[in-house]
Motif scaffolding. Structure first.
Motif, mmCIF file in Angstrom:
data_model
loop_
_atom_site.group_PDB
_atom_site.id
_atom_site.type_symbol
_atom_site.label_atom_id
_atom_site.label_comp_id
_atom_site.label_asym_id
_atom_site.label_seq_id
_atom_site.Cartn_x
_atom_site.Cartn_y
_atom_site.Cartn_z
ATOM 1 N N GLU A 183 0.919 -1.386 -0.045
ATOM 2 C CA GLU A 183 -0.145 -0.097 0.116
ATOM 3 C C GLU A 183 0.767 1.296 -0.039
ATOM 4 O O GLU A 183 0.285 2.152 -0.636
ATOM 5 N N ILE A 321 -6.193 -1.251 0.126
ATOM 6 C CA ILE A 321 -5.279 -2.048 -0.098
ATOM 7 C C ILE A 321 -4.621 -2.862 1.301
ATOM 8 O O ILE A 321 -4.499 -3.684 1.554
ATOM 9 N N ALA A 332 -4.136 -3.768 -5.506
ATOM 10 C CA ALA A 332 -2.906 -2.825 -5.765
ATOM 11 C C ALA A 332 -2.622 -2.570 -7.240
ATOM 12 O O ALA A 332 -2.423 -1.524 -7.813
#
Length: 641
Positions: A183, A321, A332
């Motif tokens: 992330e 995410i 992602a």
């Protein structure tokens, strides 16, 4: 000697980021020098060939003709036309070019002049021995000069692009934390590439219906009295000149900045209250409002408003995410694709719809994975709110809220509580659906037969289309089913250039009016998507949608949303009575991708690869596709020759 080697190695580790930054900047400088190699070899600022201008007659028309020959050949990076051009006129360029092997080839180009500037340019980037330019001479037109140039120039866009790409590859190979916490890599990726997309877009419309979305955000940012500058009005009317060189874009920014100082009209808002349909524009409106307070020039103001959309997208998708218990890498990868990020870097509510609904699905699935009947009511409420706010701008997605009826908490609560929750979820669903159906029904009853048409024109009307469907129910059913299973219309036929692309490219590799990456990039896109769908990630939660009735219910919700997408396009954007559905675009399926990935959780096939290889492959593939989309569609033939 061994101690010295260890010290050197430790020193490199300690200062690796500083060293990497130096190397990246150095490479970007080398790239610029290589791009200007012809100018370094023998560049020149201006080669005036105005004396070669002549006027010829062809039939009843007069034309400008410019012919230029040089026996030894000369490298021409750019051609500039100077003069007064009252209206848009196309000019054509023919050349005799000398390629890298010394062979002569014919070249044919065309470009446009117009009433916006006094100078227009065309990137050539060729060594030529002969050049001919022809252009119709219209009333009031005066071509005063033509020059060629091949001068050294730093291209800050290209340098920023190279720095971003190399920086991201550095993070992939030398910063292991980014691969462990994907992330954070996404946040850096999306912010840097997103800001570059905003800079490359310039003060003009490039995204789908961007003029309509800008108008809504501009109104929200204006308070009680809306002052429409000439520049803002040109964006709303989508009348800007389509530039294709760096020099023209510089003139466009200056032109729009000047027009941004001129107020052409004012209007008063009836109420400062914000309709639910316009809530998605608040981030853009907030940044536009800040830009107005800072008195930014219009070109900067226009770009700054987009930053609000980008920041919200990055924030929401970061948490999606981060919180995802399954298909984290798949999510992602999708979030980093060109189309979702392009939407987030433009004036549109699509980024809000996609990110909110996706985060809602992530929170819903986390609660589904509990399985023991326990529940985090904060997460359930957050998921419900995300589904609702994500559907405010496009009510067709609200059936997704019905997924909450599958939560394990229903196994542990009393019948009274269960009835209360089911009633509440269904009320939310019907309340949002009514925003879609009530205006339609009320206008049918009121006899307002022109309600609900395409604002861009055409023989469209949701009311008349609905009446037509009610009169021909069987034909309507056949039409919907036939078009839904036809991949031809899924590729948005009606826009000829879109018919040449695979729908996966249109969904993920498109930059609106700038273009779409060609089908050859499916070689990267499809294998990576397939791998990430089948890959079992470390610590991934196992499938919780195991019962048949749950799968049927979720697939039913999925099918209803798809049906509503096609129905909405037929009602509002297709001419009345047509036997095809116009306007359906692959990007409308983006909010369903994560939910779709969860539906394939029960597939027995699994791919097990190194825990390091797959995250690297995900990031590398996303970087390659994003970089190529920007280079081919936003750079080439626009900001570089």
């Amino acid at each position: 000697m061994k101690n010295y080697g260890e010290q050197l190695k430790n020193g490199l580790r300690k200062y690796k980021r500083i060293i990497a930054a130096f190397i990246i900047v150095f490479i970007s400088v080398v790239v610029e020098l290589a791009a200007n190699i012809q100018a370094l070899r023998g560049g020149y600022d201006s080669l005036d060939i105005s004396q070669n201008i002549s006027i010829i007659e062809e039939g009843d028309k007069e034309k400008y003709r410019i012919e230029f020959k040089v026996k030894e050949g000369v490298y021409v990076q750019q051609i500039q036309l100077h003069g007064n051009f009252p209206k848009d006129v196309v000019y054509r360029v023919k050349t005799k070019e000398v390629n890298g092997f010394g062979k002569k080839e014919d070249g044919v180009y065309k470009d446009t002049v117009g009433p916006y500037f006094s100078e227009y340019s065309t990137n050539l980037g060729k060594k030529i021995t002969w050049l001919r330019i022809t252009m119709e001479k219209t009333e009031g037109m005066e071509l005063t000069g033509i020059t060629c140039s091949s001068s050294f120039e730093w291209n800050k866009y290209r340098m920023f692009f190279v720095i971003i790409v190399l920086g991201l590859f550095y993070c992939i190979f030398f910063e292991k934390k980014f691969l462990k916490r994907i992330e954070w890599y996404f946040a850096v990726f999306a912010l840097t590439f997103g800001l570059l997309l905003i800079a490359l877009a310039q003060p003009m419309c490039n995204s789908w219906d961007e003029q309509i979305h800008f108008k809504s955000a501009y109104i929200l940012a204006s308070g009680r009295t809306i002052q429409w500058t000439e520049a803002a009005q040109k964006i709303v009317d989508r009348t800007n000149f389509r530039c294709n060189t760096k020099a023209e874009f510089a003139q466009l920014r200056k032109y729009m900045d000047n027009k941004g100082k001129v107020i052409v009209r004012e209007e008063n808002r009836k109420s400062l209250l914000i309709s639910y349909q316009y809530l998605a524009y608040l981030p853009m409106a907030l940044f536009l409002g800040i830009g107005k307070l800072l008195k930014l020039p219009f070109s900067m103001l226009f770009a700054f408003g987009k930053v609000g959309n980008l920041v919200l997208y990055v924030f929401v998708m970061f948490w999606a995410i981060h919180l995802a218990k399954s298909k984290k890498l798949f999510l992602a990868f999708i979030a980093m694709m060109p189309t979702p990020l392009f939407q987030a870097s433009s004036y549109t509510y699509d980024a809000v719809v996609f990110s909110f609904l996706t985060l809602g699905c992530v929170l819903w699935y986390r609660e589904m994975l509990r399985g023991d009947g326990n529940c985090d009511f904060r997460m359930v409420i957050a998921a419900a709110l995300l589904f609702v706010f994500g559907s405010f701008s496009k009510a067709i997605y609200i059936p997704i809220v019905l997924l909450l009826l599958l939560l394990p908490l229903f196994h542990k609560i009393t019948k009274k509580q269960k009835l209360f929750l089911i009633t509440g979820i269904c009320l939310i669903f019907f309340a949002v659906m009514l925003t879609f159906t009530v205006p339609l029904i009320s206008n049918i009853l009121a006899g307002n037969y022109n309600y609900g048409g395409d604002s861009r024109g055409g023989d469209t009307s949701a009311v008349r289309q609905m009446i037509s469907m009610l009169k021909h129910p069987w034909e309507s059913v056949k039409l919907l089913i036939g078009n839904m299973i036809s991949l031809d219309n899924f590729r948005n036929l009606g826009v000829p250039e879109s018919a040449n692309y695979f729908f996966g490219n249109l969904m993920l590799l498109s930059l609106g009016s700038m273009g779409t990456l060609g089908d050859k990039w499916c070689v990267v896109l499809l294998p990576v998507l397939t791998l990430l769908l089948l890959y079992e990630e470390p610590q991934e939660q196992k499938d919780c949608i195991h019962s048949l009735w749950r799968k049927i219910f979720i697939w039913g919700v999925f099918a209803v949303v798809i049906l509503l997408i096609w129905l909405a396009m037929y009602l509002s954007f297709t001419p009345v009575g047509e036997m095809k559905i116009a306007g359906v675009q692959a990007r409308y399926y983006l909010p369903l991708l994560y939910l779709g990935s969860l539906l394939v959780e029960s597939i027995k096939m699994r791919v097990q690869i190194s825990q390091v290889v797959v995250p690297k492959l995900t990031c590398i593939s996303a970087c390659i596709l994003q970089a190529m989309a920007i280079w081919e569609l936003a750079f080439m033939d626009r900001l570089v020759g």
